[in-house]
Design a protein around this motif. Structure first.
Motif, PDB file in Angstrom:
ATOM      1  N   LYS A 500       0.842  -1.195   0.000  1.00 24.74           N
ATOM      2  CA  LYS A 500       0.000   0.000   0.000  1.00 24.74           C
ATOM      3  C   LYS A 500       0.877   1.245   0.000  1.00 24.74           C
ATOM      4  N   ASN A 501       0.719   2.092   1.013  1.00 27.53           N
ATOM      5  CA  ASN A 501       1.494   3.349   1.050  1.00 27.53           C
ATOM      6  C   ASN A 501       2.728   3.255   1.969  1.00 27.53           C
ATOM      7  N   LYS A 502       3.099   2.059   2.350  1.00 29.29           N
ATOM      8  CA  LYS A 502       4.241   1.895   3.242  1.00 29.29           C
ATOM      9  C   LYS A 502       5.548   2.373   2.589  1.00 29.29           C
ATOM     10  N   ASN A 503       5.553   2.375   1.252  1.00 29.64           N
ATOM     11  CA  ASN A 503       6.772   2.825   0.572  1.00 29.64           C
ATOM     12  C   ASN A 503       7.085   4.283   0.891  1.00 29.64           C
ATOM     13  N   GLU A 504       6.032   5.083   1.078  1.00 31.18           N
ATOM     14  CA  GLU A 504       6.262   6.490   1.416  1.00 31.18           C
ATOM     15  C   GLU A 504       6.853   6.605   2.818  1.00 31.18           C
ATOM     16  N   ASP A 505       6.325   5.794   3.739  1.00 28.57           N
ATOM     17  CA  ASP A 505       6.883   5.798   5.100  1.00 28.57           C
ATOM     18  C   ASP A 505       8.337   5.319   5.095  1.00 28.57           C
ATOM     19  N   ALA A 506       8.609   4.275   4.305  1.00 28.74           N
ATOM     20  CA  ALA A 506       9.972   3.735   4.229  1.00 28.74           C
ATOM     21  C   ALA A 506      10.924   4.762   3.634  1.00 28.74           C
ATOM     22  N   ALA A 507      10.476   5.473   2.590  1.00 27.89           N
ATOM     23  CA  ALA A 507      11.322   6.484   1.961  1.00 27.89           C
ATOM     24  C   ALA A 507      11.634   7.615   2.935  1.00 27.89           C
ATOM     25  N   ALA A 508      10.628   8.045   3.703  1.00 30.90           N
ATOM     26  CA  ALA A 508      10.830   9.122   4.665  1.00 30.90           C
ATOM     27  C   ALA A 508      11.823   8.699   5.751  1.00 30.90           C
ATOM     28  N   LYS A 509      11.663   7.452   6.232  1.00 29.88           N
ATOM     29  CA  LYS A 509      12.576   6.959   7.262  1.00 29.88           C
ATOM     30  C   LYS A 509      13.995   6.833   6.713  1.00 29.88           C
ATOM     31  N   SER A 527      35.712  12.541   3.753  1.00 24.74           N
ATOM     32  CA  SER A 527      35.885  13.247   2.479  1.00 24.74           C
ATOM     33  C   SER A 527      35.112  12.565   1.350  1.00 24.74           C
ATOM     34  N   LEU A 528      34.282  11.578   1.697  1.00 30.89           N
ATOM     35  CA  LEU A 528      33.515  10.858   0.671  1.00 30.89           C
ATOM     36  C   LEU A 528      32.202  11.586   0.393  1.00 30.89           C
ATOM     37  N   ASN A 529      32.309  12.826  -0.042  1.00 29.93           N
ATOM     38  CA  ASN A 529      31.103  13.621  -0.304  1.00 29.93           C
ATOM     39  C   ASN A 529      30.223  13.027  -1.394  1.00 29.93           C
ATOM     40  N   TRP A 530      30.815  12.275  -2.299  1.00 30.51           N
ATOM     41  CA  TRP A 530      30.070  11.701  -3.410  1.00 30.51           C
ATOM     42  C   TRP A 530      29.029  10.662  -2.960  1.00 30.51           C
ATOM     43  N   LEU A 531      29.133  10.197  -1.702  1.00 24.04           N
ATOM     44  CA  LEU A 531      28.160   9.229  -1.206  1.00 24.04           C
ATOM     45  C   LEU A 531      26.854   9.881  -0.748  1.00 24.04           C
ATOM     46  N   TYR A 532      26.931  11.158  -0.373  1.00 25.61           N
ATOM     47  CA  TYR A 532      25.780  11.780   0.275  1.00 25.61           C
ATOM     48  C   TYR A 532      24.518  11.816  -0.592  1.00 25.61           C
ATOM     49  N   PRO A 533      24.565  12.100  -1.909  1.00 20.61           N
ATOM     50  CA  PRO A 533      23.317  12.170  -2.701  1.00 20.61           C
ATOM     51  C   PRO A 533      22.601  10.834  -2.857  1.00 20.61           C
ATOM     52  N   LEU A 534      23.327   9.723  -2.658  1.00 24.89           N
ATOM     53  CA  LEU A 534      22.748   8.415  -2.947  1.00 24.89           C
ATOM     54  C   LEU A 534      21.479   8.160  -2.143  1.00 24.89           C
ATOM     55  N   GLY A 535      21.493   8.505  -0.880  1.00 23.40           N
ATOM     56  CA  GLY A 535      20.313   8.263  -0.041  1.00 23.40           C
ATOM     57  C   GLY A 535      19.085   8.987  -0.568  1.00 23.40           C
ATOM     58  N   ASP A 536      19.290  10.224  -1.052  1.00 21.91           N
ATOM     59  CA  ASP A 536      18.166  10.979  -1.604  1.00 21.91           C
ATOM     60  C   ASP A 536      17.651  10.328  -2.882  1.00 21.91           C
ATOM     61  N   TYR A 537      18.548   9.873  -3.762  1.00 21.51           N
ATOM     62  CA  TYR A 537      18.123   9.251  -5.004  1.00 21.51           C
ATOM     63  C   TYR A 537      17.284   7.999  -4.727  1.00 21.51           C
ATOM     64  N   LEU A 538      17.760   7.161  -3.840  1.00 24.29           N
ATOM     65  CA  LEU A 538      17.042   5.927  -3.530  1.00 24.29           C
ATOM     66  C   LEU A 538      15.720   6.215  -2.821  1.00 24.29           C
ATOM     67  N   SER A 539      15.748   7.195  -1.911  1.00 22.83           N
ATOM     68  CA  SER A 539      14.506   7.571  -1.210  1.00 22.83           C
ATOM     69  C   SER A 539      13.468   8.096  -2.191  1.00 22.83           C
ATOM     70  N   ASP A 540      13.916   8.877  -3.152  1.00 20.21           N
ATOM     71  CA  ASP A 540      12.997   9.419  -4.167  1.00 20.21           C
ATOM     72  C   ASP A 540      12.347   8.295  -4.962  1.00 20.21           C
ATOM     73  N   ILE A 541      13.148   7.313  -5.354  1.00 22.82           N
ATOM     74  CA  ILE A 541      12.601   6.198  -6.141  1.00 22.82           C
ATOM     75  C   ILE A 541      11.619   5.384  -5.305  1.00 22.82           C
TER      76      ILE A 541
END
Length: 612
Positions: A500-509, A527-541
């Motif tokens: 159902k809508n659990k994906n939205e809750d999972a993305a927010a968490k 100094s691994l700044n390149w890792l930081y955007p990954l969480g947002d990309y996956l959360s968005d999907i």
């Protein structure tokens, strides 16, 4: 006893006056046979003259006796000599030997009592010169100048034997004290020669040079005897310092020719080197013993004024090598380089042994309470800092010992890497059970496992502030990469799929937790700044309501993380919703096109390739 009234004037009195430097010695000492007593006195009387230091009278009568014997031998001719003549010749030779022995005693004692023997030395000199002119005559004795030099040498040895010498048991600085007194005695003796004895000799005797040579021989022999008693490094150093610096530095002008035999000097250097080797090995062993006590007693590592944990291990080693190099710098540059090279080479097996002992004696801390575990981590950080400092301090020897320093750098870097990896492995073991709880139904309902992970990162964040760069940076990056990879890898294991809508809750968490991790690692200095955007990309999907729009989100994901695979993207979509749909199929097709067309990427960091 008849004698020439002009003899004393022509022979002895004339020669006691200061002679001109331009005069020839041979011109001063001619003796005519008419000046010798016509009849010698008895053997007993001549012996008495010798014993009572009446050298002039003794020598004049000996010359008379020898002339008389010469005539008697000539009278005998080719016939067998009578016993009486043979006995007379024996007496003459005996008296001549006694006279020379007496002269040797006078010369031997002259440096100790120069003023008392000054006039006698003049007679000694005249007799030697006269005998050298009469070489080849019947009854003449060879080696007068050599006997004179031997007497000087014996006198010098007597002087050195009188120098006070404590035993090692009486005085720990026995040798240094003795050598100081020895140098003083040599200088004083040569000063007496210059001021009180030179005027008693003709210039061509080279008196001062002879005394200098005899001192060199005597001191060399004396040092050989002392060397047999030496066992400690400081005493070998005292000998080297005395020979190279203290001994000649006390002398002036021609006295600087007082240089020891090269073989003796090299022998002492060799003995010093081998003793230095043994001492350094023992010092390294003592360092390990001291550190064992630290581990056994669970002592807290030392902290510098700027807050970094460290160990005195590297400071002790640096001080030792610096003291060796400093001590030998002015004595023998090559010896100093050899000692430093050996020390640098010896550090390599020391590091191996240290690591083995450290691992063996501290492993039990991990099975104890939390405080012991923290202490175990602190020990690792202190040694990482310590060995880094050791490597930096050894750079000063790179010019003269480049191969050894480079090898040491390699060994230390490998040791530091192992210590750091041990810390990271411990962290991995500590957080792995909680990371395995991510991306599950329980995870969606509670933050319990994540809080455990964040708590342990917090603990390491404080400890990492005690670690010096560059090791701190490497360690933080290692922890950051591991947490990010393991967190994302939970999506790939298909442990849970949102309904159902659990994906939205999972993305927010997921977004919330990823941002918290980001703040933690930013604060730690990752100094691994390149890792930081990954969480947002996956959360968005994961949180996207409209599946059609997911295709738009693929471009930044594939652009920044080009090593993500179709299987891995499918796992992310499965976590979002495991039901089959045409739109999900289209997302996969779009992904395939992007990968095939080689979308321009912003970087080529490896990440998804490391996820199984």
């Amino acid at each position: 006893m008849a004698k020439s009234p002009t003899f004393a004037k022509n022979i002895f009195q004339r020669l006691t006056m200061r002679r001109s430097k331009k005069q020839s010695t041979s011109d001063n000492f001619e003796i005519n046979n008419t000046e010798i007593p016509l009849k010698p006195c008895t053997v007993l009387k001549i012996r008495d003259y010798i014993q009572t230091d009446m050298l002039k009278e003794a020598y004049l009568n000996l010359l008379s006796m020898r002339l008389k014997l010469q005539k008697e031998w000539e009278a005998v001719g080719e016939g067998a000599p009578p016993t009486d003549l043979v006995n007379k010749q024996t007496d003459a030779s005996m008296l001549l030997g006694t006279l020379r022995n007496k002269m040797s005693v006078i010369v031997r004692n002259s440096s100790a009592l120069p003023s008392c023997n000054k006039e006698l030395l003049v007679y000694v000199t005249h007799i030697i010169l006269e005998e050298e002119k009469r070489q080849g005559e019947p009854g003449a004795m060879q080696g007068w100048r050599e006997a004179w030099r031997d007497a000087i040498r014996d006198g010098v040895q007597d002087t050195l034997k009188k120098v006070h010498l404590d035993s090692h048991e009486e005085n720990a600085s026995w040798l240094a004290v003795h050598l100081g007194l020895l140098g003083k005695a040599v200088v004083e003796d040569l000063e007496r020669v210059k001021t009180e004895l030179l005027s008693s000799y003709p210039e061509d005797f080279n008196v001062f040079e002879t005394y200098v040579s005899c001192h060199r021989e005597a001191v060399g022999e004396h040092l050989k005897i002392l060397l047999e008693k030496v066992t400690e490094l400081k005493d070998y150093y005292a000998l080297l310092d005395f020979i190279v610096h203290r001994y000649p530095s006390d002398l002036r002008d021609k006295q600087r020719t007082l240089i020891m035999e090269e073989d003796l000097l090299n022998k002492i250097k060799t003995l010093y080197y081998h003793r230095q080797m043994d001492d350094f090995k023992s010092a390294l062993e003592n360092i390990i013993i001291i550190e064992k006590e630290v581990w056994t007693m669970k002592k807290t590592p030392y902290r510098t004024d700027d807050g970094f944990l460290t160990s005195e291990t590297y400071m002790d080693i640096c001080k030792l090598i610096a003291s060796y190099a400093g001590n030998l710098e002015k004595i023998d540059e090559n010896l100093g380089k050899s000692v430093v090279r050996f020390c640098l080479e010896e550090l390599n097996p020391f590091h191996t042994r240290f690591e083995e002992e450290f691992s063996q004696h501290t492993s039990s801390l991990l099975t104890s309470d939390l405080l012991d575990c923290c202490l175990w981590v602190q020990y690792h950080i202190s040694y990482i800092n310590s060995f880094n400092s050791l490597k930096e301090n050894m750079q000063c020897y790179k010019e003269n010992c480049s191969a050894q320093v480079e090898q040491l750098e390699k060994q230390v870097d490998e040791l530091i890497q192992r210590l750091s990896q041990t810390l990271i492995n411990h962290f991995k073991t500590d957080v792995k059970p909680y990371i395995d709880g991510m991306m599950t139904k329980k995870w969606l309902k509670t933050d319990e496992d994540f809080r455990e992970i964040a708590s342990r990162i917090e603990n390491y964040r404080g400890l990492c502030k005690s670690m010096r760069a560059p090791s701190a940076q490497v360690f933080v990056n290692g922890v950051h990469y591991y947490v990010a990879r393991e967190y994302v890898s939970q999506l790939m294991k298909k442990k849970y799929s949102c309904k159902k809508n659990k994906n939205e809750d999972a993305a927010a968490k997921m977004r919330e937790q990823w941002n918290e991790l980001k703040k933690l690692f930013e604060d730690m200095g990752s100094s691994l700044n390149w890792l930081y955007p990954l969480g947002d990309y996956l959360s968005d999907i994961i949180g996207m309501k409209n599946e059609k729009k997911i295709k738009e989100l693929l471009i930044p994901l594939v652009s920044n993380y080009p090593d993500i695979s179709k299987k891995q993207l499918s796992a992310v979509l499965y976590f979002r919703d495991n039901s089959f749909s045409l739109e999900k199929h289209n997302v996969i097709n779009q992904f395939t096109v992007l990968k095939r067309d080689g979308l321009n990427t912003n970087h080529d960091h490896s990440f998804f390739t490391d996820i199984e």
